[in-house]
Design a protein around this motif. Structure first.
Motif, PDB file in Angstrom:
ATOM      1  N   UNK A  72      36.224  37.050  -4.169  1.00 59.38           N
ATOM      2  CA  UNK A  72      35.830  37.458  -2.825  1.00 59.38           C
ATOM      3  C   UNK A  72      36.954  38.240  -2.148  1.00 59.38           C
ATOM      4  N   UNK A  73      38.215  37.800  -2.333  1.00 56.77           N
ATOM      5  CA  UNK A  73      39.350  38.527  -1.763  1.00 56.77           C
ATOM      6  C   UNK A  73      39.431  39.935  -2.343  1.00 56.77           C
ATOM      7  N   UNK A  74      39.217  40.058  -3.657  1.00 59.23           N
ATOM      8  CA  UNK A  74      39.258  41.377  -4.286  1.00 59.23           C
ATOM      9  C   UNK A  74      38.136  42.261  -3.774  1.00 59.23           C
ATOM     10  N   UNK A  75      36.955  41.681  -3.554  1.00 58.70           N
ATOM     11  CA  UNK A  75      35.834  42.479  -3.046  1.00 58.70           C
ATOM     12  C   UNK A  75      36.120  42.970  -1.626  1.00 58.70           C
ATOM     13  N   UNK A  76      36.702  42.101  -0.784  1.00 67.73           N
ATOM     14  CA  UNK A  76      37.041  42.526   0.576  1.00 67.73           C
ATOM     15  C   UNK A  76      38.108  43.617   0.570  1.00 67.73           C
ATOM     16  N   UNK A  77      39.108  43.497  -0.319  1.00 68.82           N
ATOM     17  CA  UNK A  77      40.122  44.544  -0.413  1.00 68.82           C
ATOM     18  C   UNK A  77      39.514  45.866  -0.859  1.00 68.82           C
ATOM     19  N   UNK A  78      38.555  45.806  -1.805  1.00 66.27           N
ATOM     20  CA  UNK A  78      37.895  47.044  -2.238  1.00 66.27           C
ATOM     21  C   UNK A  78      37.100  47.682  -1.109  1.00 66.27           C
ATOM     22  N   UNK A  81      39.564  49.328   1.200  1.00 66.77           N
ATOM     23  CA  UNK A  81      40.109  50.548   0.608  1.00 66.77           C
ATOM     24  C   UNK A  81      39.109  51.695   0.682  1.00 66.77           C
ATOM     25  N   UNK A  82      37.835  51.416   0.420  1.00 66.06           N
ATOM     26  CA  UNK A  82      36.810  52.473   0.533  1.00 66.06           C
ATOM     27  C   UNK A  82      36.658  52.950   1.968  1.00 66.06           C
ATOM     28  N   UNK A  83      36.761  52.026   2.919  1.00 67.78           N
ATOM     29  CA  UNK A  83      36.650  52.419   4.313  1.00 67.78           C
ATOM     30  C   UNK A  83      37.790  53.334   4.716  1.00 67.78           C
ATOM     31  N   UNK A  84      39.046  52.977   4.267  1.00 68.57           N
ATOM     32  CA  UNK A  84      40.181  53.849   4.581  1.00 68.57           C
ATOM     33  C   UNK A  84      40.037  55.204   3.919  1.00 68.57           C
ATOM     34  N   UNK A  85      39.489  55.244   2.682  1.00 66.22           N
ATOM     35  CA  UNK A  85      39.292  56.526   2.000  1.00 66.22           C
ATOM     36  C   UNK A  85      38.274  57.388   2.736  1.00 66.22           C
ATOM     37  N   UNK A  86      37.175  56.762   3.208  1.00 63.25           N
ATOM     38  CA  UNK A  86      36.168  57.529   3.965  1.00 63.25           C
ATOM     39  C   UNK A  86      36.770  58.071   5.262  1.00 63.25           C
ATOM     40  N   UNK A  87      37.591  57.239   5.929  1.00 63.84           N
ATOM     41  CA  UNK A  87      38.211  57.721   7.165  1.00 63.84           C
ATOM     42  C   UNK A  87      39.213  58.840   6.888  1.00 63.84           C
ATOM     43  N   UNK A  88      39.876  58.785   5.722  1.00 64.36           N
ATOM     44  CA  UNK A  88      40.868  59.810   5.419  1.00 64.36           C
ATOM     45  C   UNK A  88      40.214  61.149   5.092  1.00 64.36           C
TER      46      UNK A  88
END
Length: 322
Positions: A72-78, A81-88
């Motif tokens: 679950x921790x790994x899924x939340x980190x993923x 990370x995708x959210x930061x990539x979309x914002x970037x």
């Protein structure tokens, strides 16, 4: 009304429990306080919250603050990370020109008035339970607000020929700059390749020279080891020869006086003897001694017997005289 419960133990040592069915009690719609729940009368202990079901030997105690599963921790980190990539990689609106500002406008098909207060109305209707539900009509929001329009004449906002000139200058300048950079990079790469070829040639020559020197050093080392081994073998043979000569001289000197001394010692210990003398000593002398001993024993016996006879005669004469 009494309910009878029965427990039975099979021959396979399996414990079973059964109770008579009973009607469901009238329960409230919502759960009561925890104290009232604990006061309920349970018919089956397997539904009692106070009874632990399953094997208690290998039961894991769950802490008060349970930790999140690593998956679950790994899924939340993923997800983060995708959210930061979309914002970037999100397209950013360029800054407004001087004297202008950006505003939010509606681009939907149907416009509606925007307000902080949401208008909400309640409506009710009663339909027949057996009527089919009609198809849901397409939602068209009601028109709200006031329509405002404006007229923009040609040339009021911007002059294309005038406004496009800085853009063209930038594009042409960037293109020329990029072309010059590519030409310079090609020249630099050509210089680097030439330097690399020269360096490779120099390195190959140095490697060949190093190999030649290593081979020469190896031959010298082998020759040195061979000469050293030969010299060591020659010295060893000379030392062995000198030792043999010294041993031969010492042996000759030692054996010169050894033979007479050995013969004298053996003769003294009786290893060299006269056969007649040896026969006399080993055979005649023992026989002679035996015979003499026997003769002496006979003589001693005769003397003892004569002494006994004389003593008896003397004793008898003494007795008759008395």
């Amino acid at each position: 009304m009494a309910f009878v419960s029965r427990s039975h133990r099979d021959p396979n040592e399996t414990y079973t429990f059964s109770s008579r069915p009973r009607p469901v009690e009238n329960r409230p719609k919502y759960r009561g306080p925890p104290f009232e729940q604990m006061q309920s009368n349970y018919g089956n202990i397997m539904y009692d919250r106070r009874v632990v079901r399953g094997n208690t030997h290998g039961q894991h105690i769950i802490p008060t603050a349970a930790q999140t599963h690593p998956i679950e921790i790994q899924r939340q980190q993923e997800i983060r990370r995708r959210k930061r990539a979309r914002e970037q990689f999100r397209t950013v609106t360029p800054e407004a020109l001087q004297g202008r500002k950006h505003i939010d406008i509606q681009t939907e098909l149907y416009l509606e008035e925007l307000s902080d207060v949401v208008v909400a109305t309640d409506s009710e209707c009663q339909t027949d339970a057996f009527l089919d539900k009609p198809a849901t009509p397409l939602f068209i929001p009601a028109k709200s607000g006031k329509d405002v329009e404006t007229q923009i004449e040609e040339g009021e906002l911007f002059d294309f020929d005038l406004e496009v000139q800085p853009v063209l200058e930038v594009l042409v300048g960037k293109t020329i700059e990029q072309s010059l950079m590519e030409v310079m990079e090609e020249e630099e790469l050509a210089c680097l390749r030439a330097q690399q070829r020269a360096f490779n040639e120099l390195r190959n020559n140095e490697l060949a020279e190093v190999k030649r020197l290593q081979e020469q050093e190896r031959r010298h080392s082998e020759e040195k080891e061979r000469r050293t081994a030969q010299q060591r073998e020659m010295l060893k043979k000379e030392r062995e020869t000198a030792e043999k000569i010294a041993a031969r001289a010492y042996t000759q000197q030692y054996l010169a006086d050894l033979l007479p001394a050995v013969f004298t010692s053996l003769r003294g210990h009786g290893y060299f003897y006269d056969p007649v003398e040896k026969d006399v000593e080993t055979n005649f002398f023992p026989w002679l001694m035996t015979e003499v001993h026997k003769s002496l024993e006979k003589r001693y016996t005769a003397r003892a017997l004569l002494d006994t006879i004389i003593q008896e005669v003397a004793q008898r004469r003494l007795d008759t005289t008395c």
